[in-house]
Design an enzyme around this catalytic site. Structure first.
Site, PDB file in Angstrom:
ATOM      1  N   MET A  64     -45.142   4.633 -75.646  1.00 41.61           N
ATOM      2  CA  MET A  64     -43.717   4.373 -75.449  1.00 41.61           C
ATOM      3  C   MET A  64     -43.371   2.890 -75.536  1.00 41.61           C
ATOM      4  SD  MET A  64     -42.744   7.397 -75.325  1.00 41.61           S
ATOM      5  CE  MET A  64     -41.035   7.348 -74.790  1.00 41.61           C
ATOM      6  N   HIS A 118     -43.965  12.688 -83.644  1.00 42.19           N
ATOM      7  CA  HIS A 118     -42.594  12.611 -83.126  1.00 42.19           C
ATOM      8  C   HIS A 118     -42.056  14.031 -82.938  1.00 42.19           C
ATOM      9  CE1 HIS A 118     -38.633  10.900 -82.433  1.00 42.19           C
ATOM     10  NE2 HIS A 118     -38.145  11.831 -83.229  1.00 42.19           N
ATOM     11  N   GLY A 147     -50.667  12.505 -72.201  1.00 36.08           N
ATOM     12  CA  GLY A 147     -51.781  12.537 -73.154  1.00 36.08           C
ATOM     13  C   GLY A 147     -52.192  13.918 -73.623  1.00 36.08           C
ATOM     14  N   ARG A 157     -43.114  -9.332 -77.015  1.00 37.08           N
ATOM     15  CA  ARG A 157     -43.642  -8.139 -77.671  1.00 37.08           C
ATOM     16  C   ARG A 157     -44.802  -8.513 -78.595  1.00 37.08           C
ATOM     17  NH1 ARG A 157     -41.352  -3.468 -77.789  1.00 37.08           N
ATOM     18  NH2 ARG A 157     -39.300  -4.238 -77.230  1.00 37.08           N
ATOM     19  N   ASP A 198     -39.373   5.454 -85.801  1.00 37.85           N
ATOM     20  CA  ASP A 198     -39.538   6.843 -86.250  1.00 37.85           C
ATOM     21  C   ASP A 198     -39.275   6.993 -87.745  1.00 37.85           C
ATOM     22  OD1 ASP A 198     -40.169   7.553 -83.638  1.00 37.85           O
ATOM     23  OD2 ASP A 198     -38.079   7.873 -83.108  1.00 37.85           O
ATOM     24  N   ASN A 242     -48.054   8.464 -86.261  1.00 43.53           N
ATOM     25  CA  ASN A 242     -47.381   8.760 -85.002  1.00 43.53           C
ATOM     26  C   ASN A 242     -46.981  10.231 -85.011  1.00 43.53           C
ATOM     27  OD1 ASN A 242     -45.896   8.261 -82.528  1.00 43.53           O
ATOM     28  ND2 ASN A 242     -44.016   8.309 -83.752  1.00 43.53           N
TER      29      ASN A 242
END
Ligand code: GRF
Length: 218
Positions: free
Chosen positions: A94, A113, A16, A69, A149, A111
């Site tokens: 993740m 990356h 974090g 999911r 991504d 996000n």
């Protein structure tokens, strides 16, 4: 809680440190966003501890307790909506997210990356960069689309790849820049200065380079 701030939910699975960068940015009264909820799928994730220390409500939703999911994502979605979250930041979360979840937050989820996308998607990005022999590497904040991504690029920071670099050395250099661009990206959004236009993000800022952070090479 100041009125008019963008209500942000952060999803994190690990240490974090990016969450901490956002927490620190939000501590500035002039910052246009506030973190109203932090959610993790990992019990004991240090991200949850960081949130607690900052007085932010947390939730633990263990993915293993869900049969699919989609069922896990539905629980996450319900939690975020119950907390009045308007915008989602993924910070080392993740889990692959289902298409339905991503569509539900379309244009309202970003996000971070650890590569200069579209290069080096997936895991082990620093090893990928070393293997490819690139001389410049970095990190990207992007809007989230269903493919991994993928999505319009909002902000990037570049770092040099130096002779003798290991994946760990490179990761540390990139992470330092992640902590700079994530708050910057969130600010641009919360101020309405970053707008998705098809597959790109248009930045309305006094300096066109505001979404690119280029540290000086050592
Ligand atoms: C960061 O490198 C981020 O780019 C990637 O996962 C890592 C999370 O680190 N998505 P932290 O948990 O924010 O310290």
């Amino acid at each position: 809680m100041a009125a008019g701030k963008l209500r942000v939910g952060v999803l994190a699975s690990g240490q974090g440190s990016n969450l901490q960068a956002l927490i620190d940015a939000c501590a500035d009264p002039s910052f246009p966003a506030e973190i109203v909820h932090v959610l993790s799928n990992v019990e004991g994730a240090y991200a949850l501890e960081r949130a607690r220390r900052a007085g932010i409500p947390t939730a633990l939703i263990r993915h293993r307790e869900y049969s699919s999911r989609e069922a896990f994502d539905a629980a996450v979605d319900a939690c975020l909506r119950e907390a009045g979250v308007e915008f989602v930041c993924l910070a080392g979360f993740m889990r692959l997210l289902s298409e339905g979840f991503v569509r539900g937050w379309d244009g309202r989820m970003i996000n971070i990356h650890p590569s200069l996308l579209p290069s080096f998607k997936g895991l082990h990005t620093h090893a990928q960069a070393l293997q490819a022999g690139v001389k410049v590497h970095g990190c990207t904040v992007h809007f989230v689309r269903p493919a991994l991504d993928d999505g319009p690029v909002l902000a990037q920071a570049a770092v040099p790849v130096l002779p003798g670099d290991s994946a760990d050395l490179l990761a540390a250099r990139v992470l330092e820049q992640e902590h700079r661009i994530y708050p910057l990206a969130l600010r641009l959004i919360a101020e309405g200065r970053a707008v998705v236009d098809g597959d790109v993000v248009r930045i309305d800022a006094p300096h066109a380079g505001q979404a690119l952070v280029n540290p000086v090479a050592p």
